[in-house]
Design an enzyme around this catalytic site. Structure first.
Site, PDB file in Angstrom:
ATOM      1  N   GLU A 112       0.826  -1.213   0.000  1.00 45.71           N
ATOM      2  CA  GLU A 112       0.000   0.000   0.000  1.00 45.71           C
ATOM      3  C   GLU A 112       0.856   1.257   0.000  1.00 45.71           C
ATOM      4  OE1 GLU A 112      -3.342  -0.013   2.677  1.00 45.71           O
ATOM      5  OE2 GLU A 112      -3.495   2.170   2.636  1.00 45.71           O
ATOM      6  N   ASP A 140       3.782 -13.592  12.137  1.00 51.88           N
ATOM      7  CA  ASP A 140       2.442 -14.012  11.703  1.00 51.88           C
ATOM      8  C   ASP A 140       1.489 -12.815  11.752  1.00 51.88           C
ATOM      9  OD1 ASP A 140      -0.123 -15.067  11.541  1.00 51.88           O
ATOM     10  OD2 ASP A 140       0.357 -16.861  12.693  1.00 51.88           O
ATOM     11  N   HIS A 176      -2.480  10.460  -0.984  1.00 53.22           N
ATOM     12  CA  HIS A 176      -2.680   9.166  -1.640  1.00 53.22           C
ATOM     13  C   HIS A 176      -2.588   9.297  -3.138  1.00 53.22           C
ATOM     14  CE1 HIS A 176      -4.784   5.985   1.057  1.00 53.22           C
ATOM     15  NE2 HIS A 176      -3.719   6.486   1.636  1.00 53.22           N
ATOM     16  N   LYS A 211      -7.666  -0.118  11.162  1.00 52.46           N
ATOM     17  CA  LYS A 211      -7.056  -0.628   9.920  1.00 52.46           C
ATOM     18  C   LYS A 211      -5.816   0.200   9.605  1.00 52.46           C
ATOM     19  CE  LYS A 211      -6.466  -1.118   5.296  1.00 52.46           C
ATOM     20  NZ  LYS A 211      -5.607  -0.325   4.400  1.00 52.46           N
TER      21      LYS A 211
END
Ligand code: MEV
Length: 424
Positions: A86, A280, A378, A264
């Site tokens: 991302e 993990d 972004h 998130k």
């Protein structure tokens, strides 16, 4: 005539080499020669190793590793590798860290570091008594569990505590034993799972019940990493920015829909370091989200306040089950190299650094959202991806991206047209 239906029953697939499997997949999915050649290139991961890390390997998936700069954590300057697909994630950490660097950077700490394993017992008519019968065996349980992993005990780890919970379920009252284990520099899944499996027959014998599940809990709330930092009001653009960040946090704290997105963002940073170090990601993510719901309603993983001097104080507390030994951490050469870049020598230090990165990530997201909005930053990075999708290479990427951003239309067709113009 209908073609013969394809069969996914490929006998002995797992016994084939990666190249043989790829050929079988190519035939099934009608891959082009270019696609096969691309998948067959395993990059810097030894095909033999890849083939032993998971099953049915045909290829590897490269994810960029970026390095976050500007991080000062507990007085030590660190470079932090982050593996993510991302855009903006690495830049966000660098920016957040730069803005609190002069004020001292991040301060971190850790709770005791224990993994929890659960043993589920059902079918006991006297669960309250059964609970006490198990608790009375604490010393036996410790001896049995520690005997499972003498190396861990030698390193100073091993079983630390036992708890037994009564859980009311649709199937009746369950007696759930928790083993609390110090797994030292390992994430510890294997160690605690072995202990739980070893203990299960004893629990049945002591209680007359029936054990089903014997497995770790990813809600690693006895292994909490904490980080905090102060951003001086003057360093972040003033009181309006500070108050916008506080309000964004209050929104997340009050509303699970917003909290999911807020967290998130936190996990954008955390998972990237977890992945770069071969740990993990799903375990850490599951623990984080369960912890965010620990009060009965899903909320924010971070807290934001105003200090007495009017500056912005951010903090995070999050389960962090990561290790330096075992699994991909030790085997994957990229993970090993990332750990060398970090320079951490204990799982605790790694966990604390990761918490700091999560906080930094959250700061940047909230600041952008509370001010210019997220799209501005972004879009310029997204525009570069679009330019590449349109075929731009080398210097063309930045030039086409700049045109897309200036026009305010970040689309592949526009990028193709601009690229064609650029190439004359
Ligand atoms: C995008 O990947 C992450 C953000 O949505 C996080 C947030 O909204 O806080 C920007």
């Amino acid at each position: 005539m209908n073609p013969t239906p394809k069969s996914a029953r490929i006998s002995g697939f797992h016994k084939k080499t990666p190249a043989e499997r790829l050929a079988a997949v190519a035939e099934f999915s009608e891959l082009t020669a270019d696609e096969v050649a691309h998948l067959g290139n395993m990059g810097n991961l030894d095909p033999h190793l890849a083939d032993h890390l998971i099953e049915n390997v045909i290829a590897t998936m490269n994810v960029p590793v970026g390095v976050a700069t500007n991080l000062r954590i507990d007085g030590e300057d660190m470079l932090v590798p982050m593996a993510t697909e991302e855009s903006s994630v690495v830049a966000a950490v660098c920016n957040a860290a730069r803005q609190c660097y002069e004020a001292g950077g991040f301060t971190t700490s850790m709770s005791e570091a224990m993994m929890i394993a659960q043993v589920q017992l059902v079918g006991v008519s006297d669960p309250v008594h059964a609970r006490l019968r198990i608790l009375e065996k604490r010393d036996e349980i410790k001896a049995l569990c520690d005997a499972c992993d003498p190396v861990l005990v030698k390193l100073g780890g091993g079983l630390r505590d036992v708890d037994v919970r009564l859980v009311d379920s649709a199937g009746g009252r369950m007696v759930v034993t928790h083993l609390m284990v110090d797994t030292r520099d390992a994430m510890g899944a294997n160690a605690v799972n072995s202990m739980a499996e070893k203990l299960a027959p004893q629990i049945e014998a002591w209680t007359g019940g029936r054990v089903y599940l014997r497995i770790l809990s990813n809600l690693a709330d006895r292994r909490l990493a904490r980080a905090r930092a102060v951003w001086r009001c003057a360093d972040i653009g003033g009181e309006a920015v500070r108050d916008g960040i506080i309000s964004a946090y209050q929104f997340a704290a009050a509303d699970p829909y917003r909290a999911a997105t807020h967290n998130k963002g936190v996990m954008n940073g955390i998972s990237a370091v977890v992945l770069a170090t071969g740990n993990d990601t799903r375990a850490v993510e599951a623990g984080a989200h369960a912890y965010a719901a620990r009060h009965g309603r899903y909320g924010s993983l971070t807290d934001w306040e105003v200090t007495p001097s009017g500056d912005l104080a951010g903090s995070i507390e999050i389960p962090m089950a990561v290790g330096l030994v075992g699994g991909a951490t030790k085997l994957h050469p990229t993970a090993r190299a990332c750990l060398r870049i970090l320079g951490v020598t204990t799982a605790e230090r790694l966990a604390r650094v990761i918490a700091a990165v999560g906080l930094a990530q959250n700061f940047s997201a909230l600041k952008a959202l509370a001010t210019t909005g997220i799209q501005k930053g972004h879009m310029s990075l997204h525009a570069q991806n679009i330019a590449m999708m349109a075929g731009a290479r080398g210097e063309e990427v930045a030039r086409v991206a700049a045109i897309l951003v200036a026009q305010g239309t970040v689309r592949v067709d526009v990028a193709e047209a601009e690229l064609a113009k650029l190439r004359g």
